[in-house]
Design a protein around this motif. Structure first.
Motif: not given
Length: 150
Positions: A57-67
């Protein structure tokens, strides 16, 4: 890795301690998409030997934050990007390194136009979580908003 990816990745690692705790790697960041990787580490595994659901979850949410940061970093003086809600589907057992590929779900210019018009825009960021063999092990959607300052 580009200079932009490196500098945004470093900024996110410095400002979000959980990113450093999990050892997330920023492979690519642009205003349209981001790719982050969660290295396989025994301390992050679950009862079936794959990465813990919270780590994915943290990996995926962090990817959204980077975008979001790449797409809307120029708006930070007048609006704060915030996640509104997130939904994740775990599709297959993940093992080894896993990678999150996040994509902005609406054109950034459209979102900024709504902000310019005085509204609080919302926009999705879609993520595929994949293992090394290319199998999609999970999907996540995070709905973000740009909350106007003041």
């Amino acid at each position: 890795m580009s200079d932009t990816t490196s500098s945004l990745g470093e900024l996110l690692q410095a400002s979000v301690p959980m990113v450093a705790t999990l050892g997330l790697v920023y492979d690519e960041i642009s205003p349209e998409a981001a790719t982050l990787r969660l290295p396989d580490r025994p301390e992050h595994r679950n009862h079936v030997g794959g990465p813990h659901a919270g780590a994915m979850f943290t990996l995926a949410e962090s990817a959204t934050g980077a975008v979001v940061l790449a797409a809307f970093g120029g708006q930070m003086e007048r609006a704060v990007p915030l996640p509104v809600r997130a939904e994740i589907d775990f599709l297959k057992v993940a093992r080894g390194d896993v990678t999150a590929h996040a994509r902005l779900g609406r054109p950034a210019a459209e979102v900024v136009a709504e902000l310019d018009g005085g509204t609080r825009p919302e926009f999705p960021v879609e993520v595929d979580i994949v293992r090394a063999d290319g199998a999609v092990t999970g999907r996540m959607t995070v709905l973000w908003t740009l909350r106007p300052q003041g």
